[in-house]
Design an enzyme around this catalytic site. Structure first.
Site, PDB file in Angstrom:
ATOM      1  N   ASP A  18      39.578  50.591  38.704  1.00 47.66           N
ATOM      2  CA  ASP A  18      39.993  50.521  40.107  1.00 47.66           C
ATOM      3  C   ASP A  18      39.129  51.476  40.916  1.00 47.66           C
ATOM      4  OD1 ASP A  18      42.021  49.716  42.232  1.00 47.66           O
ATOM      5  OD2 ASP A  18      42.156  51.897  42.290  1.00 47.66           O
ATOM      6  N   GLU A 111      37.774  44.744  40.751  1.00 44.69           N
ATOM      7  CA  GLU A 111      38.228  43.921  41.859  1.00 44.69           C
ATOM      8  C   GLU A 111      37.031  43.318  42.567  1.00 44.69           C
ATOM      9  OE1 GLU A 111      41.688  45.576  44.556  1.00 44.69           O
ATOM     10  OE2 GLU A 111      40.544  47.144  43.588  1.00 44.69           O
ATOM     11  N   ASP A 193      46.672  54.030  41.688  1.00 46.19           N
ATOM     12  CA  ASP A 193      45.380  53.527  41.229  1.00 46.19           C
ATOM     13  C   ASP A 193      45.418  53.148  39.753  1.00 46.19           C
ATOM     14  OD1 ASP A 193      44.425  54.011  43.778  1.00 46.19           O
ATOM     15  OD2 ASP A 193      43.735  56.028  43.274  1.00 46.19           O
TER      16      ASP A 193
END
Ligand SMILES: [Zn+2]
Length: 263
Positions: A18, A111, A193
């Site tokens: 992340d 992501e 996170d």
């Protein structure tokens, strides 16, 4: 350049990464997070001072054709040296980060950050550019390939932050200021996170087990997959046996038979 076939040191490891501004990277496998060095922010006072010194001197003027003074050139060069140093420090830190990750982990999940869009937000632009998200993504893509691993990019609308990594419940709203994820469904309390990183990692575990949609960089996708858990391939299997014919027994991924009604 020809490179010998390489394998990451932990080929089976699936690690969700992340990326963030507060902390540069948080990992799903429990390794310590990487702090964001924020080199540009650290040099901003110095740059402001040097820029002031430049603007007090006689610079070039395209309209009047005025040439810059020697003092302007000198002050401008001093400012540019700081900018170059910031860029070099950032480049070095990002290369070290991506080399370590790609060398160790067989599968990395990140992501699909819309960096170009985030940079359009003027409150975030400088922090995002200083962190170098886009460059981290780009380097992970080619370095995983070099090292024999793979990079999986989660879909842009995958709610990695809003989903509970324990039970899968999805929150409608999660303010950026909430640094801890508290699940109202199962009571899980976890760092925001880390929760996102865990969700990214489990996304791939599901995808591989369910042989779901392929990812663009889906190397190693032809490898033998374990029998699917709930969900996953069941929804993507087009044909069902006619009701009552054999109790809805269908061949599972590993060739064994599974009774979908009783599970
Ligand atoms: Zn939960």
């Amino acid at each position: 350049m020809e490179r010998a076939a390489a394998t990451p040191s932990r080929p089976e490891a699936v690690v969700g990464v992340d990326l963030g501004v507060k902390t540069l990277a948080v990992y799903s496998d429990g390794r310590p997070p990487t702090a964001n060095p924020r080199y540009l922010a650290a040099a901003s006072r110095k740059l402001r001072r040097l820029s002031r010194a430049v603007s007090r001197k006689q610079g070039p003027d395209r309209r009047s054709g005025q040439q810059p003074s020697g003092r302007w050139r000198k002050a401008d060069a001093a400012r540019n040296r700081v900018h170059h140093r910031v860029a070099a420090l950032r480049r070095d830190a990002i290369h070290k980060l991506t080399t370590t990750l790609a060398g160790e982990c067989g599968t990395l999940v990140v992501e699909d950050l819309h960096v170009a869009g985030m940079v359009r937000n003027r409150r975030l632009a400088r922090a995002i550019s200083d962190a170098g998200f886009g460059e981290i993504r780009r380097q992970l893509a080619y370095k995983t390939e070099w090292k024999g691993g793979r990079l999986v990019v989660a879909g842009r609308w995958f709610a990695s932050s809003k989903t509970c990594s324990g039970c899968g419940a999805v929150k409608a709203k999660l303010a950026l200021s909430e640094r801890t994820y508290t699940c109202t469904a199962c009571g899980l309390i976890v760092d925001r996170d880390l929760n996102a990183a865990l969700n990214l990692a489990s996304l791939v575990k599901q995808t591989v087990a369910g042989s779901g949609p392929e990812t663009p960089n889906g190397r190693g996708a032809d490898r033998k997959t374990p029998p699917a858990g709930a969900g996953g391939w069941e929804t993507s299997t087009p044909h069902r046996a006619p009701p009552g014919s054999d109790g809805d027994l269908r061949p599972a991924m590993d060739g064994s038979l599974r009774n979908t009604e009783t599970q």
